[in-house]
Design an enzyme around this catalytic site. Structure first.
Site, PDB file in Angstrom:
ATOM      1  N   CYS A  65      -7.072 -26.016  14.848  1.00  0.00           N
ATOM      2  CA  CYS A  65      -8.222 -26.875  15.148  1.00  0.00           C
ATOM      3  C   CYS A  65      -7.857 -28.357  15.135  1.00  0.00           C
ATOM      4  CB  CYS A  65      -9.358 -26.591  14.159  1.00  0.00           C
ATOM      5  SG  CYS A  65     -10.211 -25.031  14.487  1.00  0.00           S
ATOM      6  N   CYS A  82     -13.564 -26.976  10.705  1.00  0.00           N
ATOM      7  CA  CYS A  82     -12.295 -26.365  10.282  1.00  0.00           C
ATOM      8  C   CYS A  82     -11.162 -27.386  10.381  1.00  0.00           C
ATOM      9  CB  CYS A  82     -11.991 -25.152  11.161  1.00  0.00           C
ATOM     10  SG  CYS A  82     -10.429 -24.323  10.776  1.00  0.00           S
ATOM     11  N   HIS A 120      -5.760 -19.674  12.920  1.00  0.00           N
ATOM     12  CA  HIS A 120      -7.149 -20.093  12.713  1.00  0.00           C
ATOM     13  C   HIS A 120      -7.956 -19.047  11.941  1.00  0.00           C
ATOM     14  CE1 HIS A 120     -11.184 -21.612  13.332  1.00  0.00           C
ATOM     15  NE2 HIS A 120     -11.504 -20.369  13.680  1.00  0.00           N
ATOM     16  N   ASP A 125       0.854  -1.179   0.000  1.00  0.00           N
ATOM     17  CA  ASP A 125       0.000   0.000   0.000  1.00  0.00           C
ATOM     18  C   ASP A 125       0.897   1.237   0.000  1.00  0.00           C
ATOM     19  OD1 ASP A 125      -2.096   1.704   0.158  1.00  0.00           O
ATOM     20  OD2 ASP A 125      -2.775   1.102   2.145  1.00  0.00           O
ATOM     21  N   CYS A 133      -7.846 -26.376  10.071  1.00  0.00           N
ATOM     22  CA  CYS A 133      -6.605 -25.613  10.201  1.00  0.00           C
ATOM     23  C   CYS A 133      -5.674 -26.275  11.219  1.00  0.00           C
ATOM     24  CB  CYS A 133      -6.899 -24.162  10.604  1.00  0.00           C
ATOM     25  SG  CYS A 133      -7.293 -23.914  12.364  1.00  0.00           S
ATOM     26  N   ASP A 137      -7.993  -7.229   1.452  1.00  0.00           N
ATOM     27  CA  ASP A 137      -7.090  -7.264   2.602  1.00  0.00           C
ATOM     28  C   ASP A 137      -7.796  -6.617   3.772  1.00  0.00           C
ATOM     29  OD1 ASP A 137      -5.603  -4.492   3.571  1.00  0.00           O
ATOM     30  OD2 ASP A 137      -6.503  -4.343   1.595  1.00  0.00           O
TER      31      ASP A 137
END
Length: 373
Positions: free
Chosen positions: A313, A308, A339, A90, A310, A270
């Site tokens: 998890c 989930c 997560h 940015d 991930c 984003d």
């Protein structure tokens, strides 16, 4: 940069962006690594655990510390951070907007005082491009004149004119430098549909020596307006953006915001929300937001979200996360951030798969029905 449209479902798009460092399948969410690091995570987490193809860095912060010239001497952002996939940087316009009394904007650029030591600095459109060359980001953003909402028609009009002129100066400087990095322009205009049309058409028409911008961002939203006003503004802007270039909605937002924006033709996103919320104990799940500090999770052996898969998890319980959060253990920030980012990245991945199958409307309906349970 190579850009390909893989499928369109009504307005929702599945595309592929190929930079010098990675192939990006959209819709895509870009984790925010403001100072060259996503808070509490490292490059191994981002690559091996989360498989992120692109993250965001910030020109303002990296210019002040450690300095863009330092990063250039150390091989650019990719080598400096060990994150060998794509970076979007940015321009610092939002930070200038956020500095309040410590910033002065005129037609030449932005004067500001460092939030670190109070020293004075000046960003012109050209200087911002040169800083991003030193960072060697794959996608660079032009300097824009961001304003709060609501605002007067006169100030919004001035923002558009200034943003357009700065974008033109940025493109001229970019082309004359002969650089290969990609440059995106930023559409402004508040929530006024006519102003958005004017801004988008003005930016799209800019060319220099046969070159135009590589992509277009929708900026100036999520700065105080109602959600529906944001959605309506995206919908009003989309027809004036090129079909054959990426579309990026800056700094947005909640899972609902992302789904609504995908439905209106946006490719890239984003936001600091996944990591910031994680640090504050708010975890995103398929059924809504879970507040991990609540006492009811003290003995809960279930994962954060049973749907989930991930890293967090698969390996840790709500009870353990509850304990870490209350103990203010640093490990909590990493596990919670993994997560929440996995949730966002999976959300856009599943949206892409639905678009490829021509079933995005069904996907959106199921998304809302699960969160209503």
């Amino acid at each position: 940069m190579e850009f390909r449209i893989d499928a369109i479902d009504t307005k929702a798009r599945a595309t592929t962006i190929k930079t010098a460092h990675s192939e990006i399948k959209t819709p895509i969410f870009m984790p925010v690594g403001t100072v060259g690091a996503v808070k509490s995570l490292d490059a191994i987490d981002l690559i091996d655990i989360l498989d992120t193809p692109i993250i965001l860095g910030n020109t303002y912060h990296l210019y002040l510390r450690p300095g863009d010239e330092v990063i250039a001497k150390l091989g650019g952002l990719h080598k400096f951070t060990s994150y060998n996939r794509s970076f979007l940087t940015d321009s610092g316009g939002f930070q200038a907007f956020s500095l309040g009394d410590n910033v002065k904007i005129n037609d030449n650029g932005i004067w500001f005082k460092s939030h670190i030591d109070g020293s004075e600095h000046f960003f012109s459109p050209e200087k911002v491009i040169d800083i991003q060359y030193n960072l060697n980001s794959d996608i660079m953003m032009v300097l824009d004149d961001l304003i709060p909402l609501p605002n007067t028609p006169e100030r919004i009009k001035k923002s558009i004119e200034r943003t357009t002129e700065w974008a033109k100066r940025s493109l001229i400087h970019h082309v004359n430098k002969g650089k290969k990095n990609n440059l995106f322009a930023i559409v402004q205009g508040g929530t006024d549909k006519e102003f958005r049309r004017i801004s988008a058409e003005s930016l799209v028409s800019i060319e220099y020596k046969g070159y135009g911008f590589d992509g277009f961002a929708i900026g100036g939203l999520s700065v105080g307006e109602e959600n529906q006003a944001m959605y309506d503004t995206i919908e009003a802007t989309e027809p004036y953006l090129p079909k054959d270039k990426p579309r990026y909605l800056m700094g947005v937002g909640t899972p609902e915001d992302i789904i609504e924006a995908i439905d209106r033709g946006v490719d890239m996103f984003d936001c600091v929300m996944p990591t910031r919320n994680a640090r504050n104990g708010y975890l995103f799940t398929s059924f809504g937001t879970l507040r991990i500090k609540n006492a009811k999770y003290k003995l809960d052996e279930n994962p954060i979200d049973e749907k989930c898969n991930c890293y967090t998890c698969r390996n840790f319980s709500r009870a353990y996360l509850n304990h870490l959060f209350k103990a203010k253990e640093l490990t909590y920030f990493r596990l919670a951030s993994i997560h929440n980012l996995h949730y966002y990245l999976t959300l856009v991945k599943n949206a892409r798969e639905a678009i490829l199958k021509g079933k995005f409307k069904e996907f959106k309906k199921e998304f809302y029905s699960l969160r209503a349970q």
